[in-house]
Design a protein around this motif. Structure first.
Motif, mmCIF file in Angstrom:
data_model
loop_
_atom_site.group_PDB
_atom_site.id
_atom_site.type_symbol
_atom_site.label_atom_id
_atom_site.label_comp_id
_atom_site.label_asym_id
_atom_site.label_seq_id
_atom_site.Cartn_x
_atom_site.Cartn_y
_atom_site.Cartn_z
ATOM 1 N N ALA A 64 -5.089 1.622 13.078
ATOM 2 C CA ALA A 64 -4.496 2.947 12.957
ATOM 3 C C ALA A 64 -3.195 2.998 13.749
ATOM 4 O O ALA A 64 -3.124 2.502 14.875
ATOM 5 C CB ALA A 64 -5.469 3.995 13.467
ATOM 6 N N VAL A 65 -2.164 3.582 13.135
ATOM 7 C CA VAL A 65 -0.863 3.650 13.795
ATOM 8 C C VAL A 65 -0.940 4.538 15.030
ATOM 9 O O VAL A 65 -0.367 4.232 16.073
ATOM 10 C CB VAL A 65 0.186 4.185 12.810
ATOM 11 C CG1 VAL A 65 1.537 4.247 13.456
ATOM 12 C CG2 VAL A 65 0.225 3.332 11.574
ATOM 13 N N PHE A 66 -1.698 5.639 14.903
ATOM 14 C CA PHE A 66 -1.702 6.617 15.989
ATOM 15 C C PHE A 66 -2.356 6.065 17.256
ATOM 16 O O PHE A 66 -2.103 6.537 18.355
ATOM 17 C CB PHE A 66 -2.398 7.901 15.544
ATOM 18 C CG PHE A 66 -3.901 7.818 15.528
ATOM 19 C CD1 PHE A 66 -4.639 8.408 16.526
ATOM 20 C CD2 PHE A 66 -4.571 7.150 14.515
ATOM 21 C CE1 PHE A 66 -6.007 8.352 16.513
ATOM 22 C CE2 PHE A 66 -5.943 7.098 14.512
ATOM 23 C CZ PHE A 66 -6.662 7.693 15.503
ATOM 24 N N ALA A 67 -3.214 5.024 17.091
ATOM 25 C CA ALA A 67 -3.909 4.501 18.257
ATOM 26 C C ALA A 67 -2.954 3.750 19.177
ATOM 27 O O ALA A 67 -3.248 3.582 20.362
ATOM 28 C CB ALA A 67 -5.040 3.581 17.815
ATOM 29 N N GLU A 68 -1.806 3.297 18.612
ATOM 30 C CA GLU A 68 -0.885 2.528 19.430
ATOM 31 C C GLU A 68 0.153 3.402 20.113
ATOM 32 O O GLU A 68 0.920 2.925 20.938
ATOM 33 C CB GLU A 68 -0.202 1.468 18.565
ATOM 34 C CG GLU A 68 -1.216 0.440 18.101
ATOM 35 C CD GLU A 68 -0.664 -0.482 17.049
ATOM 36 O OE1 GLU A 68 0.569 -0.513 16.901
ATOM 37 O OE2 GLU A 68 -1.460 -1.147 16.399
ATOM 38 N N VAL A 69 0.212 4.669 19.745
ATOM 39 C CA VAL A 69 1.159 5.582 20.368
ATOM 40 C C VAL A 69 0.458 6.245 21.549
ATOM 41 O O VAL A 69 -0.639 6.773 21.395
ATOM 42 C CB VAL A 69 1.627 6.643 19.358
ATOM 43 C CG1 VAL A 69 2.663 7.548 19.965
ATOM 44 C CG2 VAL A 69 2.128 5.985 18.109
#
Lengths: 120, 186
Positions: free
Chosen positions: B116-121
């Protein structure tokens, strides 16, 4: 790879909207593009082995979400936005289709190359 | 891993349906193929852990099919004649292929499917919604917490757009023209 296939679906819809002469086909192309974008946004928030962002009875401890839920849940934000987008897509589809019906009543054809002259 | 294979099967189904929808000459078949794409998308959403979207997609898809069949059926022009000029078609296909190739390059720069992209932000809005959504709104379903509480104005705008488009369709489809006001007697 799945992202690229999703974009391929978008390109197929764009091709349909750009190349076809039939008005209904153009509307269908726009609808296909819409599906592709919705699918892509949901895919972005997915994690493998994730769970739906709905808290069950075991996911809350002392009023706080457990770390297991926080680390496993898929992204709820694109889901909320896509929910809006799907409904708006239905509204715009209804508007486009009504324009198609009106033009067919006036000109007797769906072919956009024949609808050149203005009729008052 | 089995899930990803399932996703590829669903994606292949959707792509085949899209190709048939684009290339068939019968409008009713094209509409039905678009329905197949929509229901395939609904299944896809279900397996992507988005049950709310799947339900909405099914409802909207049924309505959209009814609307689209309304426009295609009982018209004598259900068959499509041909494409536009050959040269123009070739040019557009070439441009679309270029767009596709460039987009593939861009998509490769995204994190791989499943991360998930949001997990890296750090400090992303999604994380806040997941961790504090229930505590702040009292809704166990985080998606409904977002659409009805955190972003309620967004939903209000959605309803506005929906009703505006319905009013627009009603105005366009109105049979009788509006009565003109009578000329004032001088």
């Amino acid at each position: 790879m799945l992202y690229a296939l999703c974009f391929l679906l978008f390109v197929i819809g764009l091709y349909c909207a750009v190349v076809k002469k039939n008005m209904v086909k153009i509307v269908l192309g726009i609808v296909v593009m819409e599906y592709a974008v919705n699918l892509f946004l949901i895919m972005l928030g997915y994690r493998i082995g994730g769970i739906a962002p709905i808290a069950g009875p075991g996911d809350v401890e002392h009023g706080q979400m457990t770390a297991g839920f926080i680390n496993a849940s898929v992204d709820p934000l694109p889901q909320a936005i896509v929910l809006t987008s799907i409904v708006i897509g239905l509204g715009s589809l209804a508007l486009m289709v009504s324009i198609c019906i009106r033009i067919h009543e006036k000109y007797g054809t769906f072919d956009i190359t024949e609808i050149r002259r203005l009729k008052g | 891993m089995a899930e990803v294979i399932l996703f590829y099967f669903l994606m292949a189904f959707i792509l085949i349906a899209a190709l048939i929808a684009v290339e068939t000459t019968d409008l009713l078949s094209a509409v039905i193929c678009v329905g197949a794409i929509g229901f395939g998308c609904a299944l896809f959403f279900l397996f992507l852990r988005a049950p709310d979207i799947a339900i909405t997609q099914i409802v909207v898809e049924v309505l959209a099919l009814v609307i689209l069949i309304r426009v295609t059926i009982s018209r004598n022009a259900t068959f499509v004649t041909g494409d536009r000029e050959f040269f123009a078609s070739v040019v557009s296909v070439v441009i679309l292929m270029m767009i596709f190739l460039m987009a593939v390059q861009v998509l490769n720069s995204l994190p791989a499917f499943g991360d998930a992209v949001f997990a890296e932000v750090t400090d992303s809005a999604s994380k806040t919604y997941i961790s504090q959504g229930m505590e702040k709104t009292g809704a166990a379903n985080i998606v409904s917490a977002v659409i009805l509480d955190f972003r309620a104005y967004d939903t209000l705008g959605e309803a506005t757009v929906l009703f505006t488009s319905v009013i627009g369709a009603a105005v366009i489809l109105r049979k009788r023209p509006r009565k003109l006001p009578e000329e004032p007697q001088i």
